[in-house]
Write a protein that holds these residues in place. Structure first.
Motif, PDB file in Angstrom:
ATOM      1  N   PRO A 179     -40.998 -36.361   5.090  1.00  0.00           N
ATOM      2  CA  PRO A 179     -39.765 -36.224   5.886  1.00  0.00           C
ATOM      3  C   PRO A 179     -39.657 -37.201   7.054  1.00  0.00           C
ATOM      4  O   PRO A 179     -38.547 -37.429   7.547  1.00  0.00           O
ATOM      5  N   GLU A 180     -40.754 -37.807   7.486  1.00  0.00           N
ATOM      6  CA  GLU A 180     -40.675 -38.824   8.533  1.00  0.00           C
ATOM      7  C   GLU A 180     -39.895 -40.053   8.059  1.00  0.00           C
ATOM      8  O   GLU A 180     -39.243 -40.724   8.855  1.00  0.00           O
ATOM      9  N   PHE A 181     -39.958 -40.339   6.776  1.00  0.00           N
ATOM     10  CA  PHE A 181     -39.294 -41.513   6.217  1.00  0.00           C
ATOM     11  C   PHE A 181     -37.975 -41.154   5.536  1.00  0.00           C
ATOM     12  O   PHE A 181     -37.029 -41.944   5.552  1.00  0.00           O
ATOM     13  N   VAL A 254     -36.792 -42.757  -3.222  1.00  0.00           N
ATOM     14  CA  VAL A 254     -38.167 -42.822  -2.708  1.00  0.00           C
ATOM     15  C   VAL A 254     -38.690 -44.253  -2.727  1.00  0.00           C
ATOM     16  O   VAL A 254     -39.272 -44.730  -1.744  1.00  0.00           O
ATOM     17  N   ASP A 255     -38.491 -44.965  -3.845  1.00  0.00           N
ATOM     18  CA  ASP A 255     -39.041 -46.313  -3.949  1.00  0.00           C
ATOM     19  C   ASP A 255     -38.379 -47.289  -2.984  1.00  0.00           C
ATOM     20  O   ASP A 255     -38.978 -48.305  -2.610  1.00  0.00           O
ATOM     21  N   SER A 256     -37.138 -47.012  -2.589  1.00  0.00           N
ATOM     22  CA  SER A 256     -36.456 -47.911  -1.655  1.00  0.00           C
ATOM     23  C   SER A 256     -36.794 -47.612  -0.194  1.00  0.00           C
ATOM     24  O   SER A 256     -36.460 -48.411   0.685  1.00  0.00           O
ATOM     25  N   ARG A 257     -37.462 -46.480   0.049  1.00  0.00           N
ATOM     26  CA  ARG A 257     -37.718 -46.082   1.433  1.00  0.00           C
ATOM     27  C   ARG A 257     -39.195 -46.108   1.826  1.00  0.00           C
ATOM     28  O   ARG A 257     -39.522 -46.355   2.988  1.00  0.00           O
ATOM     29  N   VAL A 258     -40.100 -45.810   0.898  1.00  0.00           N
ATOM     30  CA  VAL A 258     -41.517 -45.721   1.249  1.00  0.00           C
ATOM     31  C   VAL A 258     -42.353 -46.498   0.241  1.00  0.00           C
ATOM     32  O   VAL A 258     -41.924 -46.752  -0.890  1.00  0.00           O
ATOM     33  N   MET A 259     -43.564 -46.859   0.678  1.00  0.00           N
ATOM     34  CA  MET A 259     -44.556 -47.496  -0.177  1.00  0.00           C
ATOM     35  C   MET A 259     -45.928 -47.260   0.450  1.00  0.00           C
ATOM     36  O   MET A 259     -46.059 -46.594   1.478  1.00  0.00           O
ATOM     37  N   PHE A 260     -46.972 -47.807  -0.174  1.00  0.00           N
ATOM     38  CA  PHE A 260     -48.336 -47.705   0.341  1.00  0.00           C
ATOM     39  C   PHE A 260     -48.784 -49.077   0.830  1.00  0.00           C
ATOM     40  O   PHE A 260     -48.484 -50.111   0.203  1.00  0.00           O
ATOM     41  N   LYS A 268     -43.269 -47.675   5.556  1.00  0.00           N
ATOM     42  CA  LYS A 268     -41.901 -48.043   5.201  1.00  0.00           C
ATOM     43  C   LYS A 268     -41.916 -49.107   4.110  1.00  0.00           C
ATOM     44  O   LYS A 268     -42.738 -50.025   4.122  1.00  0.00           O
ATOM     45  N   ASN A 269     -40.999 -48.981   3.173  1.00  0.00           N
ATOM     46  CA  ASN A 269     -40.953 -49.932   2.066  1.00  0.00           C
ATOM     47  C   ASN A 269     -40.432 -51.289   2.541  1.00  0.00           C
ATOM     48  O   ASN A 269     -39.539 -51.383   3.391  1.00  0.00           O
ATOM     49  N   LEU A 270     -41.010 -52.350   1.979  1.00  0.00           N
ATOM     50  CA  LEU A 270     -40.589 -53.721   2.267  1.00  0.00           C
ATOM     51  C   LEU A 270     -40.265 -54.411   0.944  1.00  0.00           C
ATOM     52  O   LEU A 270     -41.031 -54.312  -0.016  1.00  0.00           O
TER      53      LEU A 270
END
Length: 375
Positions: A179-181, A254-260, A268-270
């Protein structure tokens, strides 16, 4: 008279000694017995099963001396060139166009099948010949395991339980941080997204790229959904299509907002363009911050450099390269980095002087060692 008896006795003794010395063993080798008009029993060579006969595993098909017949599909060969069945089926004597000078014996899995199979076809395998109608026998067959498997089962289940606990803890942590992202997701979507991120994390730790990890996570979800539809009949086709569509929408969010990042932390996703631009900016900032890597830097500069190097845009190998470039573990020796036994904050290093062939002690200042991590 006494002398006559004495001479007679001496003569008898000499004659007996002569007899003992003259007796010798026979020097001619004894001849062996000769038998005629006898013959050894036959070896019963030849075919034991003929074309089209049904055989079970292990049955002998051909006994021979030398490989007059070669083992074909589902047939093995012993050290005495005996051909035997490795699968239950039907015997086929055939020729293979890829080996025109050889004759083969094989086992066809079906009664109407002919050998050889097409050369580039998929391999024919037997996954089970009969259906067990008896539920007790079916359950026994399903639960059967070898002694080695049964002995290893408790340890396997124990390790699986530990692994499942770790996975559940990881998914719970991801669900807590998600939920932070992406604050707009509901509880059900957060749970499903956390499971997807847990799968992606596992693929990343296995060495796959982020793009491949995302692809396989989506593929596995759709495949499990297909199994639920085809095998277990838990869902209907309409529900399956609805779940698949809902999951695809969640994947895009999800894939557009977060990553590892490189250390498997959620961030945050880049995009590729953003990542390359950020890499160039960070490298330029490092060059400005540490223009000469052979000169010691203070703690504040070192902390700033670590922050730039450990940015999410860099992989592990890139971080290691930048660390060796800007924060060398050991700086080169120079006059300002050397001291003596009276100098404070030094490290005593013993090394061999090959010119004088003696061990010397060199005192280096601690600020010449930059390999320590600064938090």
């Amino acid at each position: 008279m006494f002398s006559a008896l004495k001479s007679d006795l001496l003569g008898r003794i000499q004659n007996s000694v002569a007899l003992l010395t003259l007796v010798r063993g026979a020097h001619k080798k004894a001849g062996g017995s000769k038998t005629y008009m006898q013959d050894s029993p036959g070896k019963r060579l030849g075919p034991k099963k003929h074309e089209g006969e049904k055989v079970s595993v292990g049955q002998i098909i051909m006994r021979q001396r030398g490989t007059k017949w070669y083992p074909g599909s589902n047939v093995g060969i012993g050290k005495d060139h005996t051909l035997f069945a490795m699968e239950p089926g039907y015997v086929r004597y055939y020729l293979d166009p890829f080996h025109p000078k050889r004759k083969f014996i094989g086992i066809a899995l079906g009664k109407d099948e002919r050998l050889p199979y097409e050369h580039f076809d998929a391999t024919h395998r037997r996954l089970g010949r009969t259906v067990l109608e008896n539920p007790v026998a079916a359950k026994r067959e399903e639960e059967y395991m070898s002694r080695k498997e049964s002995l290893a089962l408790p340890e396997i289940l124990k390790e699986k339980g530990i692994r499942d606990q770790r996975r559940a803890a990881k998914i719970a942590l991801l669900a807590k941080r998600l939920p932070e992202f992406i604050p707009e997701l509901d509880d059900e979507s957060v749970s499903l997204a956390a499971e997807r991120l847990g799968a992606i994390d596992g693929f990343l730790r296995g060495g796959k790229s982020l793009e491949d990890a995302r692809f396989y996570a989506t593929y596995n979800y759709n495949y499990d959904l297909k199994l639920r539809l085809d095998a277990t009949k838990e869902v209907t086709p309409e529900i399956s299509e609805e779940l698949k569509k809902k999951y695809a929408e969640l994947v895009n969010i999800v894939d557009s907002r977060v990553m590892f990042d490189a250390k498997f932390n959620l961030c945050k996703n880049l995009t590729d363009e953003e990542r390359e631009q950020k890499k160039q900016e960070n490298v330029a900032a490092l060059k400005e911050l540490i223009p000469d890597a052979n000169i010691p830097v203070d703690k504040k500069v070192k902390i700033q450099a670590w922050g730039l190097i450990e940015d999410t845009c860099f992989s592990l190998s890139e971080r290691l390269h930048l660390k060796r470039r800007f924060l060398k573990p050991v700086l080169p020796e120079s006059a300002e980095l050397l001291g003596d036994e009276k100098t404070k904050n030094t490290v005593a290093i013993s090394r061999m002087n090959y010119d004088t062939r003696r061990v010397e002690t060199v005192y280096r200042l601690k600020k010449g060692f930059l390999g320590q991590r600064v938090n």
